[in-house]
Write an enzyme that holds these catalytic residues in place. Structure first.
Site, PDB file in Angstrom:
ATOM      1  N   ASN A   8       0.117  -4.420  11.111  1.00 57.74           N
ATOM      2  CA  ASN A   8       0.377  -5.018   9.801  1.00 57.74           C
ATOM      3  C   ASN A   8       1.894  -5.074   9.622  1.00 57.74           C
ATOM      4  O   ASN A   8       2.532  -4.070   9.308  1.00 57.74           O
ATOM      5  CB  ASN A   8      -0.286  -4.145   8.722  1.00 57.74           C
ATOM      6  CG  ASN A   8      -0.033  -4.650   7.323  1.00 57.74           C
ATOM      7  OD1 ASN A   8       0.546  -5.727   7.133  1.00 57.74           O
ATOM      8  ND2 ASN A   8      -0.468  -3.888   6.327  1.00 57.74           N
ATOM      9  N   LYS A  10       3.599  -6.556   7.421  1.00 55.32           N
ATOM     10  CA  LYS A  10       3.964  -6.588   5.986  1.00 55.32           C
ATOM     11  C   LYS A  10       5.058  -7.631   5.732  1.00 55.32           C
ATOM     12  O   LYS A  10       5.114  -8.641   6.445  1.00 55.32           O
ATOM     13  CB  LYS A  10       4.363  -5.185   5.525  1.00 55.32           C
ATOM     14  CG  LYS A  10       3.267  -4.165   5.850  1.00 55.32           C
ATOM     15  CD  LYS A  10       3.408  -2.850   5.122  1.00 55.32           C
ATOM     16  CE  LYS A  10       2.290  -1.907   5.539  1.00 55.32           C
ATOM     17  NZ  LYS A  10       2.347  -0.616   4.901  1.00 55.32           N
ATOM     18  N   HIS A  88      -5.785  -4.088   0.705  1.00 59.63           N
ATOM     19  CA  HIS A  88      -4.768  -3.094   1.090  1.00 59.63           C
ATOM     20  C   HIS A  88      -4.252  -2.383  -0.162  1.00 59.63           C
ATOM     21  O   HIS A  88      -4.114  -3.005  -1.219  1.00 59.63           O
ATOM     22  CB  HIS A  88      -3.624  -3.793   1.821  1.00 59.63           C
ATOM     23  CG  HIS A  88      -2.681  -2.830   2.471  1.00 59.63           C
ATOM     24  ND1 HIS A  88      -1.718  -2.177   1.762  1.00 59.63           N
ATOM     25  CD2 HIS A  88      -2.593  -2.378   3.745  1.00 59.63           C
ATOM     26  CE1 HIS A  88      -1.057  -1.361   2.592  1.00 59.63           C
ATOM     27  NE2 HIS A  88      -1.571  -1.472   3.800  1.00 59.63           N
ATOM     28  N   GLU A  90      -1.404  -1.590  -1.079  1.00 58.59           N
ATOM     29  CA  GLU A  90      -0.221  -2.207  -1.701  1.00 58.59           C
ATOM     30  C   GLU A  90      -0.620  -3.400  -2.572  1.00 58.59           C
ATOM     31  O   GLU A  90       0.009  -3.664  -3.593  1.00 58.59           O
ATOM     32  CB  GLU A  90       0.786  -2.604  -0.600  1.00 58.59           C
ATOM     33  CG  GLU A  90       1.447  -1.369   0.003  1.00 58.59           C
ATOM     34  CD  GLU A  90       1.925  -1.512   1.436  1.00 58.59           C
ATOM     35  OE1 GLU A  90       1.991  -2.643   1.951  1.00 58.59           O
ATOM     36  OE2 GLU A  90       2.242  -0.466   2.053  1.00 58.59           O
ATOM     37  N   GLU A 160      -7.719   4.013   4.836  1.00 62.76           N
ATOM     38  CA  GLU A 160      -6.283   4.208   4.693  1.00 62.76           C
ATOM     39  C   GLU A 160      -6.006   5.082   3.476  1.00 62.76           C
ATOM     40  O   GLU A 160      -5.894   4.556   2.352  1.00 62.76           O
ATOM     41  CB  GLU A 160      -5.591   2.859   4.501  1.00 62.76           C
ATOM     42  CG  GLU A 160      -5.705   1.938   5.686  1.00 62.76           C
ATOM     43  CD  GLU A 160      -4.450   1.090   5.838  1.00 62.76           C
ATOM     44  OE1 GLU A 160      -3.809   1.175   6.901  1.00 62.76           O
ATOM     45  OE2 GLU A 160      -4.084   0.374   4.903  1.00 62.76           O
ATOM     46  N   GLY A 166       2.923   4.823   4.928  1.00 65.34           N
ATOM     47  CA  GLY A 166       4.385   4.773   4.888  1.00 65.34           C
ATOM     48  C   GLY A 166       5.039   6.101   4.530  1.00 65.34           C
ATOM     49  O   GLY A 166       6.251   6.157   4.313  1.00 65.34           O
ATOM     50  N   SER A 202       0.562   5.956   8.554  1.00 61.02           N
ATOM     51  CA  SER A 202       1.547   6.758   9.305  1.00 61.02           C
ATOM     52  C   SER A 202       1.119   7.127  10.729  1.00 61.02           C
ATOM     53  O   SER A 202       1.398   8.225  11.197  1.00 61.02           O
ATOM     54  CB  SER A 202       1.909   8.028   8.527  1.00 61.02           C
ATOM     55  OG  SER A 202       2.649   7.687   7.374  1.00 61.02           O
ATOM     56  N   GLY A 223       1.313   0.120  10.493  1.00 60.53           N
ATOM     57  CA  GLY A 223       2.388  -0.543   9.756  1.00 60.53           C
ATOM     58  C   GLY A 223       3.731  -0.303  10.425  1.00 60.53           C
ATOM     59  O   GLY A 223       4.051  -0.921  11.452  1.00 60.53           O
TER      60      GLY A 223
HETATM   61  P1  PGA Z   1       2.044   2.669   7.872  1.00 59.43           P
HETATM   62  O1  PGA Z   1       1.225   1.480   7.180  1.00 59.43           O
HETATM   63  O2  PGA Z   1       1.567   2.729   9.312  1.00 59.43           O
HETATM   64  O3  PGA Z   1       3.476   2.280   7.758  1.00 59.43           O
HETATM   65  O4  PGA Z   1       1.725   3.913   7.154  1.00 59.43           O
HETATM   66  C1  PGA Z   1      -0.129   1.307   7.435  1.00 59.43           C
HETATM   67  C2  PGA Z   1      -0.678   0.250   6.521  1.00 59.43           C
HETATM   68  O5  PGA Z   1      -0.164   0.105   5.408  1.00 59.43           O
HETATM   69  O6  PGA Z   1      -1.615  -0.479   6.881  1.00 59.43           O
END
Ligand code: PGA
Length: 240
Positions: A8, A10, A88, A90, A160, A166, A202, A223
């Protein structure tokens, strides 16, 4: 069965940076995985004749019409998109997406024979209050309320935990296993079939092995660790 690796990307990269990124990962990722790269909408057409599958990070639920700024599943289909991330955290947090809206998007994605990657997960407070299973059950059952047994087969769920995204903090392998088994149970109770569940949040070089080695984990949604091609490739090499 091959494990699914979803990157992803983003809202990252300028056009020039994306050109470099594409060069950087071309032919580098092992065939042992099914790989889906999800760039911003604006870059999807740069991924024609690409070595891996391409995915989108979101979608709107109508096929066409006067919806300024939105992108439809049929438009994504015409660009060769095979997977679409939906729900997601976000999107839930910054764009106030709720489970009913997410359900409409899932339905619209399935109509175009695209696979939804449906994200669910609890916040830290919800976990601390021991509400994880309740929250997940609601997220799943509300968004999937109009989804039939035929349709559910094409849905991939991504667990998730919001507090892991993140943040550099990850649940233990046992915690991941416990929640994924719970998600599978909710789906089994409603549809009487097994569903694929990914883990996301993460994932990095330190924890990737212990997570992907869990039999319950069908793949990863990655991500930050997918943004640097060298890091991404060397991380995946650790689990080939
Ligand atoms: P991250 O994001 O690996 O940076 O934690 C994962 C995601 O948001 O799908």
């Amino acid at each position: 069965m091959k494990k699914l690796i979803v990157a992803n990307l983003k809202m990252n990269f300028t056009k020039e940076e994306m050109i470099d990124y594409i060069k950087g990962i071309k032919n580098q990722i092992s065939n042992n995985f099914e790989v889906v790269i999800c760039p911003s909408f604006v870059y999807l057409s740069m991924f024609q004749n690409f070595d891996y599958k391409i995915g989108a990070q979101d979608v709107f639920y109508f096929v066409q019409g006067s919806y300024t700024g939105e992108v439809s599943p049929i438009q994504l289909k015409s660009l060769g998109v095979s997977h679409i991330i939906v729900g997601h955290s976000e999107r839930r947090k910054y764009f106030k997406e709720d489970d009913l809206l997410i359900g409409k998007k899932i339905k619209a994605i399935l109509k175009q024979n695209i696979k939804p990657i449906f994200c669910v997960g609890e916040t830290l407070t919800e976990r601390q209050l021991k509400k994880t299973t309740n929250i997940l059950k609601n997220q799943l059952l509300i968004a999937l309320k109009d989804i039939s047994k035929e349709e559910i087969k094409d849905i991939i769920i991504a667990y998730e935990p919001v507090w892991a995204i993140g943040s550099g903090i990850t649940p233990t392998a046992n915690q991941i296993k416990e929640v994924i088994l719970y998600i599978k149970k909710v789906i089994m109770n409603k549809y009487n079939l097994e569903i694929k569940v990914l883990y996301g949040g993460s994932v990095n070089k330190e924890n990737i092995k212990s997570i992907i080695n869990l039999e319950e984990v069908a793949g990863l949604l990655i991500g930050s660790s997918s943004l640097d091609p060298n890091y991404f490739i060397s991380m995946l090499d650790l689990i080939v």
